[in-house]
Design an enzyme around this catalytic site. Structure first.
Site, PDB file in Angstrom:
ATOM      1  N   ASP A 138     -19.531  57.444  25.550  1.00  0.00           N
ATOM      2  CA  ASP A 138     -20.378  58.573  25.175  1.00  0.00           C
ATOM      3  C   ASP A 138     -19.726  59.856  25.689  1.00  0.00           C
ATOM      4  O   ASP A 138     -18.904  59.831  26.610  1.00  0.00           O
ATOM      5  CB  ASP A 138     -21.795  58.404  25.724  1.00  0.00           C
ATOM      6  CG  ASP A 138     -21.828  57.730  27.095  1.00  0.00           C
ATOM      7  OD1 ASP A 138     -20.792  57.708  27.782  1.00  0.00           O
ATOM      8  OD2 ASP A 138     -22.882  57.201  27.478  1.00  0.00           O
ATOM      9  N   GLU A 156     -27.559  60.805  25.036  1.00  0.00           N
ATOM     10  CA  GLU A 156     -28.784  61.211  25.720  1.00  0.00           C
ATOM     11  C   GLU A 156     -29.888  61.543  24.722  1.00  0.00           C
ATOM     12  O   GLU A 156     -31.056  61.623  25.085  1.00  0.00           O
ATOM     13  CB  GLU A 156     -28.511  62.428  26.612  1.00  0.00           C
ATOM     14  CG  GLU A 156     -27.445  62.210  27.682  1.00  0.00           C
ATOM     15  CD  GLU A 156     -27.900  61.272  28.789  1.00  0.00           C
ATOM     16  OE1 GLU A 156     -29.090  60.904  28.814  1.00  0.00           O
ATOM     17  OE2 GLU A 156     -27.062  60.906  29.632  1.00  0.00           O
TER      18      GLU A 156
END
Length: 343
Positions: free
Chosen positions: A64, A124
């Site tokens: 990520d 997120e």
């Protein structure tokens, strides 16, 4: 290691939140291009590189790339230069590791399977993994396995931590609105107290769940409640905002059924109107047992390895990849009190 340190510190200085990782994407493209790759963009600010070793199957590795809207208070030379934003969840380290892996792979000529490296935005939120799966990338390269890693300060530095089966929870957003009718508190019988029935509603949900679901692998918690306007007016509106976290859809559906039954009961008995909104965000992270056993067998002789005692209630959108193909997600411990690495 010096390369990885530079990658991490460079990226730490330019944190960006989901789908705004433009500088991050530019940095990654530049670093990968210098290694000889031709990285391709995907889902706005994401990118990937593919190494073809002549196999019919591909293994995927994911990092990520997004940061958090947190103001950094560290006094370090490579502190965030983006005010109000920080790589507070370790994604700068994840990117550095995947760049380091890419640097290693560029010199490999005889691997048994092809390799796909994905730098994914918006972990997120709103869940970049889901969008990348939707592009068909995994089918395009016939991805058969997917692996993801997360730095974790709860475990000793260098320790690999994971478990087979459920490892991290699903997350479902739950919003409840209870509508009553206002009146002066001196004449409460002329109103319907949404605050009072809201409190009863919450208490009954909690009780019924504890009685009906003996499996304790779930959480239902409301973190926000609002009601009323002033002290001497019966509230006509109460709202709750919370989350459900579980490791199975069956448990989640049972929770929702119980809440729905109580909703109808309160509407019939007390005259309130109750609206329930449910929004599923991330599924549970569930590690494939066969892949996990192979992973453990390969890793354990070379690194400290700990099997997680029980699954965690935190969530990760890596789970969307695991819904498409078999996969393993694991933690890398970073805790070193002697050096002050405890967060």
């Amino acid at each position: 290691m010096e390369k990885l340190k530079k990658f991490r510190r460079d990226l730490h200085q330019i944190p960006e939140v989901g789908l705004e990782e433009f500088k991050t994407q530019e940095y990654l493209i530049s670093a990968l291009t210098k290694m000889g790759y031709s990285p391709r963009k995907i889902y706005n600010t994401g990118l990937y590189v593919y190494q073809d070793y002549g196999s019919n199957e591909t293994i995927m590795f994911r990092s990520d790339i997004d940061a958090l809207p947190i103001n950094e208070s560290n006094d370090i030379a490579f502190k965030s230069i983006h005010s109000g934003f920080m790589h507070a969840c370790g994604h700068d380290g994840h990117m550095a590791m995947l760049l380091g892996f890419a640097d290693f792979l560029k010199d490999q000529t005889n691997l048994k399977r092809n390799v796909l490296l994905v730098f994914q935005p918006a972990e997120e939120g709103p869940g970049g993994a889901y969008e990348i799966v939707k592009t068909g990338l995994l089918e395009q390269y016939n991805v058969q396995e997917v692996y993801g890693i997360h730095l974790f300060p709860n475990y000793p530095e260098g320790t690999i931590v994971a478990k087979s089966g459920p490892m991290m929870a699903s997350i479902t957003m739950l919003d409840v609105t209870i509508r009553g009718m206002s009146s002066h508190v001196a004449m409460p019988n002329e109103g319907i107290d949404a605050l009072y029935y809201g409190a009863l509603f919450y208490a009954e949900i909690t009780y019924k769940l504890s009685e009906s679901i003996k499996d304790k692998d779930y959480i239902l918690k409301f973190g926000k409640m609002q009601s009323g306007t002033v002290r001497n007016i019966v509230s006509n509106l109460t709202t709750f905002e919370g989350t459900i976290r579980t490791f199975s859809n069956e448990i989640k559906e049972r929770i929702i059924d119980i809440i729905t039954d109580i909703k109808f009961k309160y509407e019939q008995l007390y005259g309130v109107i109750i609206e329930i909104k449910i929004n599923d965000l991330y599924p549970a992270v569930i590690n494939d047992e066969t892949l996990f056993d192979r992973f453990k067998k390969l890793v354990e002789p070379n690194y400290p390895f700990k099997i997680l005692d029980e699954p965690l209630m935190i969530s990760e959108d890596f789970s969307f990849y695991q819904q498409a193909v078999k996969g393993v997600f694991y933690f890398l411990g970073t805790n070193n009190p002697d050096l002050g690495y405890t967060y």
